[in-house]
Design an enzyme around this catalytic site. Sequence first.
Site, PDB file in Angstrom:
ATOM      1  CG  ASP A   1       1.090 -53.131  -8.391  1.00 43.90           C
ATOM      2  OD1 ASP A   1       0.833 -54.355  -8.362  1.00 43.90           O
ATOM      3  OD2 ASP A   1       0.249 -52.278  -8.737  1.00 43.90           O
TER       4      ASP A   1
ATOM      5  CD  GLU B   1      -5.146 -51.963  -5.741  1.00 45.33           C
ATOM      6  OE1 GLU B   1      -5.877 -51.393  -6.574  1.00 45.33           O
ATOM      7  OE2 GLU B   1      -4.421 -52.947  -6.019  1.00 45.33           O
TER       8      GLU B   1
ATOM      9  CG  ASP C   1      -1.905 -56.348  -8.361  1.00 43.44           C
ATOM     10  OD1 ASP C   1      -0.926 -56.020  -7.673  1.00 43.44           O
ATOM     11  OD2 ASP C   1      -2.179 -55.794  -9.438  1.00 43.44           O
TER      12      ASP C   1
ATOM     13  CE1 TYR D   1       0.922 -48.640 -11.449  1.00 42.66           C
ATOM     14  CE2 TYR D   1       0.860 -51.006 -11.832  1.00 42.66           C
ATOM     15  CZ  TYR D   1       0.643 -49.923 -11.008  1.00 42.66           C
ATOM     16  OH  TYR D   1       0.139 -50.101  -9.748  1.00 42.66           O
TER      17      TYR D   1
END
Length: 397
Positions: A83, A380, A86, A235
Amino acid sequence: MALRRGFASSLWLRLVWLCFLTGHIIVEAGSPNYREALSKSILFFQGQRSGKLPRSQQITWRSNSGLSDGLLANVDLTGGYYDAGDNVKFNFPMAFSTTMLSWATLEYGGKMGSELGNARAAIRWATDYLLKCATKTPGKLYVGVGDPNMDHKCWERPEDMDTARSVYSVSPSNPGSDVAGETAAALAAASMVFRKADPKYSRLLLRTAKNVMQFAMQYRGAYSDSLGSAVCPFYCSYSGYKDELLWGGAWLLRATNDALYLNFIKSLGANDATDIFSWDNKYAGARVLLSRVDYILGVNPLQMSYMVGFGANYPKRIHHRGSSLPSLTTHPQSFGCDGGFQSFFYTANPNPNVLTGAIVGGPNQSDGYSDDRTDYSHSEPATYINAAIVGPLAYLA
Ligand SMILES: *[C@@H]1O[C@H](CO)[C@@H](O)[C@H](O)[C@H]1NC(C)=O
């Protein structure tokens, strides 16, 4: 940490998405090279690939990874995308990214030129995986691979990962109308992308979308009720699952024209107030925000492009395991779970691998950007940030 998601990234997402929805984009003088940005925004997805990489892979510091994904459930769940920075495959945001990429391609594919094939390939990398998730075991929809809590304790390349590749699923007894509705939306939207380009694949996507949507509609519930810490706080569907039921139903309606979905949407009471009109309310606010859109590509006080590899000045220390650790080619030995922290996470050195096209969380409210790998909310990248900007870039290009 993919512990989502800082203020900045959600602001980006909202900005570009609203801009995409309204079709109102302000082009400033001295505008950046949008065609190059479009190309890079799509290329980024290659850096997020999980599974066996094809010969056409252009981000060459990445290699095969996650080749035994699904094994713990005795199914093949290889492929799909990590995603963000990671090594977890979270299907909820992956499906959303796929829906957005498909939407962008449906609306602006005609303006994409030579990038159209790349956009389709980026969608297909996700849908090949989502199809496996939806069809491998009757009565189950797989919704993720990789234990996020264990993964986040490590700083290792996807090619080396050695944490549990736990497999997560929903089923009639443990439903997930949120993740299933979004998966159905992705498959239905993609079915339209491939309708002419690959009719057989398109039919498979649509058939599967209908089955997944049926499951979402028939067995109502939030996936976090059964999956708990495997999906929250990463999420969780904080907005509940009604919006995904509406969203999935709307995509199925567009793909099929079947009154079944129209009636379903009506049965949700979507016409009676909040959902639809709240979008209208946001449009007005979007106009104000839109003056900041060109911002991402470098028209800002720091003259910093927040797309990696775009322009002269861009983030060099993004919060991304693969980008920050030397590639297998230069460092064949595994770093292990925590071998990467000291030399490659807590260091001011720039990342050795350029994740071309990645759009990071972005600057803080004072236009500051510290380019600090440990500050994940700003540094990120994520698939759903890029997925949302492909449409606007295609429009501008
Ligand atoms: C924004 O980032 C800059 C640069 O890192 C920093 O100096 C400033 O304190 C930050 N401002 C806020 C409000 O966080």
